[in-house]
Enzyme design. Structure first.
Site, PDB file in Angstrom:
ATOM      1  N   ASN A  46       5.245  -3.106  -2.378  1.00  0.00           N
ATOM      2  CA  ASN A  46       5.100  -4.218  -2.420  1.00  0.00           C
ATOM      3  C   ASN A  46       4.180  -4.378  -3.594  1.00  0.00           C
ATOM      4  O   ASN A  46       3.199  -3.491  -4.162  1.00  0.00           O
ATOM      5  CB  ASN A  46       4.603  -5.246  -1.491  1.00  0.00           C
ATOM      6  CG  ASN A  46       4.414  -4.928  -0.050  1.00  0.00           C
ATOM      7  OD1 ASN A  46       6.029  -4.716  -0.061  1.00  0.00           O
ATOM      8  ND2 ASN A  46       3.830  -3.975   0.670  1.00  0.00           N
ATOM      9  N   ALA A  67       4.520   3.719   4.084  1.00  0.00           N
ATOM     10  CA  ALA A  67       3.733   3.283   3.648  1.00  0.00           C
ATOM     11  C   ALA A  67       4.639   2.243   3.096  1.00  0.00           C
ATOM     12  O   ALA A  67       6.051   2.331   2.398  1.00  0.00           O
ATOM     13  CB  ALA A  67       2.549   3.892   2.647  1.00  0.00           C
ATOM     14  N   MET A  68       3.765   1.518   2.230  1.00  0.00           N
ATOM     15  CA  MET A  68       5.632   0.845   1.478  1.00  0.00           C
ATOM     16  C   MET A  68       4.521  -0.128  -0.165  1.00  0.00           C
ATOM     17  O   MET A  68       3.539  -0.448   0.047  1.00  0.00           O
ATOM     18  CB  MET A  68       5.479  -0.768   2.250  1.00  0.00           C
ATOM     19  CG  MET A  68       6.553  -2.137   1.823  1.00  0.00           C
ATOM     20  SD  MET A  68       8.153  -1.383   1.417  1.00  0.00           S
ATOM     21  CE  MET A  68       8.607  -2.142   0.215  1.00  0.00           C
ATOM     22  N   GLU A  74      11.179  -4.185   2.945  1.00  0.00           N
ATOM     23  CA  GLU A  74      12.207  -3.688   2.679  1.00  0.00           C
ATOM     24  C   GLU A  74      12.644  -3.542   4.280  1.00  0.00           C
ATOM     25  O   GLU A  74      12.227  -2.939   4.796  1.00  0.00           O
ATOM     26  CB  GLU A  74      11.324  -2.763   1.944  1.00  0.00           C
ATOM     27  CG  GLU A  74      12.619  -2.051   1.624  1.00  0.00           C
ATOM     28  CD  GLU A  74      12.434  -0.998   0.562  1.00  0.00           C
ATOM     29  OE1 GLU A  74      11.377  -0.343   0.415  1.00  0.00           O
ATOM     30  OE2 GLU A  74      13.690   0.296   0.196  1.00  0.00           O
ATOM     31  N   HIS A  91       2.869   8.436  -3.968  1.00  0.00           N
ATOM     32  CA  HIS A  91       4.727   7.770  -4.427  1.00  0.00           C
ATOM     33  C   HIS A  91       4.400   6.419  -3.821  1.00  0.00           C
ATOM     34  O   HIS A  91       5.114   5.552  -5.173  1.00  0.00           O
ATOM     35  CB  HIS A  91       5.029   8.345  -3.088  1.00  0.00           C
ATOM     36  CG  HIS A  91       6.871   7.776  -2.654  1.00  0.00           C
ATOM     37  ND1 HIS A  91       7.352   8.744  -2.773  1.00  0.00           N
ATOM     38  CD2 HIS A  91       6.435   5.965  -1.916  1.00  0.00           C
ATOM     39  CE1 HIS A  91       8.413   7.972  -2.222  1.00  0.00           C
ATOM     40  NE2 HIS A  91       8.849   6.641  -2.406  1.00  0.00           N
ATOM     41  N   GLU A  92       4.182   5.674  -3.604  1.00  0.00           N
ATOM     42  CA  GLU A  92       3.963   4.162  -3.635  1.00  0.00           C
ATOM     43  C   GLU A  92       3.747   3.765  -4.945  1.00  0.00           C
ATOM     44  O   GLU A  92       3.799   3.199  -5.232  1.00  0.00           O
ATOM     45  CB  GLU A  92       2.875   3.933  -2.516  1.00  0.00           C
ATOM     46  CG  GLU A  92       3.541   4.019  -0.866  1.00  0.00           C
ATOM     47  CD  GLU A  92       4.643   3.456  -0.330  1.00  0.00           C
ATOM     48  OE1 GLU A  92       6.086   3.080  -1.283  1.00  0.00           O
ATOM     49  OE2 GLU A  92       5.435   5.116   0.194  1.00  0.00           O
ATOM     50  N   HIS A 141       5.907   3.797  -7.329  1.00  0.00           N
ATOM     51  CA  HIS A 141       7.166   3.156  -7.834  1.00  0.00           C
ATOM     52  C   HIS A 141       7.109   1.587  -8.385  1.00  0.00           C
ATOM     53  O   HIS A 141       8.071   1.174  -8.408  1.00  0.00           O
ATOM     54  CB  HIS A 141       7.142   2.441  -5.825  1.00  0.00           C
ATOM     55  CG  HIS A 141       8.306   3.245  -5.036  1.00  0.00           C
ATOM     56  ND1 HIS A 141       9.617   3.458  -4.983  1.00  0.00           N
ATOM     57  CD2 HIS A 141       7.939   3.584  -3.999  1.00  0.00           C
ATOM     58  CE1 HIS A 141      10.322   4.148  -4.292  1.00  0.00           C
ATOM     59  NE2 HIS A 141       9.243   3.922  -3.322  1.00  0.00           N
TER      60      HIS A 141
HETATM   61  N1  B3K Z   1      10.194   1.756   0.586  1.00  0.00           N
HETATM   62  C1  B3K Z   1       9.660   2.107   1.669  1.00  0.00           C
HETATM   63  C2  B3K Z   1      10.420   2.685   3.080  1.00  0.00           C
HETATM   64  C3  B3K Z   1      10.848   0.744   3.323  1.00  0.00           C
HETATM   65  C4  B3K Z   1      11.618   1.432   4.744  1.00  0.00           C
HETATM   66  C5  B3K Z   1      12.232   0.045   5.599  1.00  0.00           C
HETATM   67  N2  B3K Z   1      12.879   0.734   6.505  1.00  0.00           N
HETATM   68  C6  B3K Z   1       8.648   3.339   1.585  1.00  0.00           C
HETATM   69  C7  B3K Z   1       8.457   4.075   0.231  1.00  0.00           C
HETATM   70  O1  B3K Z   1       9.832   5.053   0.096  1.00  0.00           O
HETATM   71  O2  B3K Z   1       7.736   4.036  -0.571  1.00  0.00           O
HETATM   72 ZN    ZN Z   2       9.724   5.385  -0.933  1.00  0.00          ZN
END
Ligand code: B3K
Ligand code: ZN
Length: 869
Positions: free
Chosen positions: A272, A269-270, A128, A304-305, A308
């Protein structure tokens, strides 16, 4: 004509994809110097299909090897540094066809930490927003959702662990010491949610049963020496899973959910799909090495992650302009989760105050500066610059306002309808609003202005009490200053919780909906002139213009039953006095004293109530900022509170000890916070007398919160013992990168103390320290960002030396990692607000960066907008 103008992307230019992907198979042979990626994609017509249109894929820093269509080599294509355009498609693209591409990338040379890269010898990805194009040629846009099957190959000795999204299908031994693992993700997803991780990692795991009775495997993967620091993250994950079932009826949809920690990471964090990748800072915690704030941050980022998975992954964004659709909503969800975890009403209020404080310190300045944008931006040059406090934190406030307007149940109905309508789709902020409106039969047309207009609305309050009629009249006027590209604003739909406080029995508590530029409300049978408590619980993200008397503010600060408004009254009093260059008067000191000694009040609330507004928030209240003057006035104010209440601070220090084994729960953390504020105040009042107590706490502490707080009290107040403790701290934790980051950050963000200014040569010395690494984002931030963004009084020097350091650092970082550089570049955003000589020197520094020919698009956009180009 100038040809090097930066390229802008516009929301209204969105077109649905011409082609789309169904099944994607990736075969990735991992080698740090030469990773071979083979992709096999089933290509279909998209919604925007026009026969004969070439298929244009994007790719970045890739070596192209070959292209096949339906099994045959295909020669009709064009390559540019950023695209692969394929012509002469079978039947001009009308029939589905199979595309096969081979390309090569070089993970070990990738310092941008986007795409595939190496950290401590292990492989990680970050896709991302647009990192997947650095792995293979692709339709790298969120509205192209495909099913992925991924086979990873690597040398087993180098990479015993091979992870990707979804479920593990099989593993195989291969010749020459290689092995492979094949993963399949059953849910269609956009490329930005792809991930792979490979290397020498170990995990802790748990099996849990979710609401439908299904068993799920949870794993947290880290470098082996960090295994002992994963328990808190696992507990946070389990709590998040249960919370989302209970509050929103959302269940984990995969058999397996993995979190992996990496020490080189651009952000927190991310999310995925099924394979979240985290900055180690938001996973690893033990009482000895992590503070209460770290524990709380880990809990909220893990949540949070995880959240998502539904808000972002199952329902994703049509395009990047819609980012707040997933981010604002997910921040709102994590804030609500953390508030619920606090375990009490007063705990919830503390969380709310902390969130508002962050919003006002960071987002209000953004909304008033050159990078101001609506939560759904209309234009960007580099999307990475739009992962902002506006999209996230203001976005969350906008989501919260739905809940305020519709009630919790109404909000839940809206969420249910949103998933019912859009599960598996890539949608827009308008779709979310429509679900909320339709589920509640409400017309939310005017509410859309929150999505389209930048700037913090201002609400002017006028009140009139007629004692003979026993009538109270309240008039509210809203306005919003122009922001870039938006000279005139339409009125917002603003929910304002109010209460009229009197000594009588009438309980006037209401939710007002301000929708006009000006509106009045009349309240009858009000027995005496009431004290107005307005924007309770911070029901709307606005600035109030209200000349409330100090007597009324003191009354609210002494006893408003809404903890946010109570806190707010105290902040306003302090702010007015600091900006007026005044010291706290006897009445305010008395109110502070009563509050601190009130046995009914939560220690965490007391700590917040006695923490002064940040310098950056004070700047926003000025027409022309003199940073040294504000620093001095604020510090003098603090010293006065410290001195006048010295006995109370000493008592609080004793009363708020937390004997016994360390517990990270909210109540214990609140006690530590108050005790450590007391310690800091004692050193503020009289460093010589109280430093030995801080040294003792430093030496005997069994947890990082107390050890770090003692160290920081010594450092911040210039105690002579500070250096010895700093040296001890470094030696004790030399092998723990996250703690060493704290060691750097503390020194770099130390405010000036009389006779002991933090000079630029001190900061440069930190930058030249053998443990400093510019290419590790956490470490770079711990010195450079800490100084330029978190230490205003040392950074803003009249001779401009701080800005020269900033120029050097932005350029050096930009050559390595544009995203980290662009964040730093934002430190001069508010230059127009400053008095001379600061303003001219900041402008000159911005121009110096702008003159560099090789700037990344990331930094170019930030600097260009700051200069108003
Ligand atoms: N969605 C990612 C953030 C990605 C940032 C890219 N430059 C983390 C988050 O907001 O949960
Ligand atoms: Zn987020």
């Amino acid at each position: 004509m100038k040809t090097d103008l930066p390229q802008s992307f516009r929301r209204l230019e969105y077109r649905p994809p011409v082609y789309t992907f169904d099944q994607v198979e990736l075969d990735i042979a991992l080698d740090p110097a030469r990773t071979i990626v083979k992709s096999r994609i089933d290509v279909l017509r998209g919604k925007g299909f026009v026969a004969g249109t070439p298929l244009v894929l994007v790719g970045q820093d890739l070596e192209f090897v070959s292209l096949r269509i339906n099994g045959d080599a295909h020669r009709h294509f064009e390559l540019t540094p950023e695209t692969l355009s394929i012509h002469s498609l079978p039947n001009e693209g009308k029939d589905p066809f199979v595309l096969e591409i081979i390309s090569i990338c070089v993970p070990e040379k990738n310092t941008t930490l986007m795409g595939l890269y190496v950290s401590n010898g292990n492989f990680f990805t970050q896709c991302e927003a647009e990192g997947f194009r650095k792995i293979t040629y692709f339709l790298d846009r969120p509205d192209v959702m495909a099913r992925y099957r991924v086979t990873l190959q690597a040398r087993e000795a180098q990479c015993p662990v091979l992870l990707s999204n979804g479920n593990l299908l099989k593993t195989e031994k291969l010749p020459n010491g290689w092995h492979s693992a094949t993963w399949e993700d059953p849910f269609p997803k956009p490329s930005y949610l792809f991930a792979l991780v490979a290397g020498k990692l170990e995990c802790i795991e748990e099996t849990i049963t979710t609401s439908s009775g299904a068993k799920k495997l949870l794993q947290i993967w880290v470098e082996p020496h960090d295994l002992k620091k994963t328990r808190h993250a696992m507990d946070s994950l389990i709590a998040s899973i249960h919370w989302d079932e209970k509050r929103f009826g959302l269940e984990l949809d995969l058999e397996r959910f993995m979190i992996v920690a990496v020490s080189d990471f651009n952000m927190g964090a991310m999310e995925n799909k099924g394979l979240n990748v985290f900055n180690t800072k938001f996973v690893l915690a033990q009482p000895e090495t992590a503070t209460d704030a770290d524990f709380a941050n880990i809990e909220s980022v893990v949540a949070h992650e995880y959240f998502h998975n539904w808000t972002g992954n199952r329902v994703t964004c049509q395009d990047w302009f819609q980012l707040s659709l997933k981010e604002g909503l997910t921040v709102f969800r994590d804030q609500e989760f953390s508030a619920d975890q606090m375990g009490s009403e007063s705990g919830r209020a503390v969380k709310r105050i902390e969130d508002v404080r962050l919003l006002r310190q960071m987002q209000f300045p953004e909304d008033a500066g050159p990078m101001a944008h609506p939560i759904r931006p209309d234009e960007y040059q580099e999307i990475n610059n739009f992962y902002t406090v506006t999209v996230y934190e203001k976005g969350s406030e906008v989501v919260r306002m739905y809940q305020t307007l519709l009630g919790r149940e109404g909000f839940r109905k809206g969420m249910d309808l949103y998933f019912k309508r859009h599960d598996g789709q890539a949608v827009t902020c308008d779709d979310f609003l429509a679900a909320m409106a339709d589920a509640n039969h409400r017309d939310l047309t005017q509410f859309k202005n929150w999505y389209s207009q930048a700037g913090t609305p201002r609400v002017k309050v006028q009140e009139h009490y007629d004692a003979t009629k026993k009538q109270y009249q309240l008039t509210l006027r809203q306005s919003c200053a122009p922001s870039p590209g938006q000279p005139d604003k339409k009125p917002f739909h603003i929910p304002l919780k109010i209460r009229l406080i009197t000594s009588g029995n009438e309980q006037v508590e209401k939710l007002l909906e301000l929708t006009e530029p000006e509106q009045s409300w009349t309240f009858d049978n009000i027995s005496e002139r009431p004290v107005l408590s307005i924007n309770r619980d911070f029901s709307a993200p606005i600035q109030l213009e209200f000349d409330q008397s100090e007597a009324d503010l003191l009354a609210l600060f002494s006893g408003d039953d809404d903890p946010f408004s109570r806190w707010e009254a105290g902040q306003k009093l302090a702010m007015q006095m600091i900006l007026g260059n005044r010291l706290p008067d006897a009445k305010l000191i008395e109110t502070y004293r009563n509050l601190l000694m009130d046995p009914q009040l939560d220690p965490a609330f007391k700590e917040l109530a006695l923490t002064l507004p940040a310098e950056t928030y004070l700047y926003e209240q000025c027409k022309s900022v003199d940073p040294q003057q504000i620093f001095t006035a604020r510090r003098a104010f603090r010293k006065e509170i410290a001195k006048q209440l010295q006995l109370e601070w000493a008592a609080l220090y004793q009363q708020n000890q937390t004997p016994g084994p360390f517990k990270p729960d909210a109540f214990s953390a609140g006690k530590r916070a108050l005790k450590n504020l007391a310690l800091s105040m004692l050193l503020e009042a009289d460093p010589k007398t109280w430093a030995p107590m801080a040294v003792n706490q430093y030496q005997t502490a069994d947890n990082m919160t107390d050890r770090y707080a003692a160290l920081s009290a010594l450092v911040i107040h210039g105690a002579k013992e500070a250096n010895e403790c700093l040296a001890d701290f470094f030696n004790r934790f030399a092998n723990d990168a996250l703690v060493i980051d704290k060691w750097f950050a503390l020194q770099s963000s130390r405010p000036p103390v009389e006779g002991l200014e933090l000079t630029l040569s001190d900061v440069k010395r930190l930058r030249e320290h053998p443990a400093f690494k510019l290419n590790n984002p956490n470490r770079a931030r711990s010195v450079i960002h800490a100084f330029c963004a978190n230490n205003p009084a040392s950074f803003h020097q009249p001779d401009g030396s701080g800005y020269a350091f900033w120029v050097e650092s932005v350029l050096a970082l930009d050559a390595i990692n544009p995203q980290v550089a662009a964040r730093l570049a934002r430190a001069l955003d508010r230059w127009r607000l400053f008095a001379e000589p600061y303003q001219s020197k900041m402008k000159a520094a911005l121009e110096q960066v702008a003159a560099c020919q090789t700037l990344s698009p990331d930094v170019r956009e930030v600097i260009g907008k700051a200069l108003g180009n």
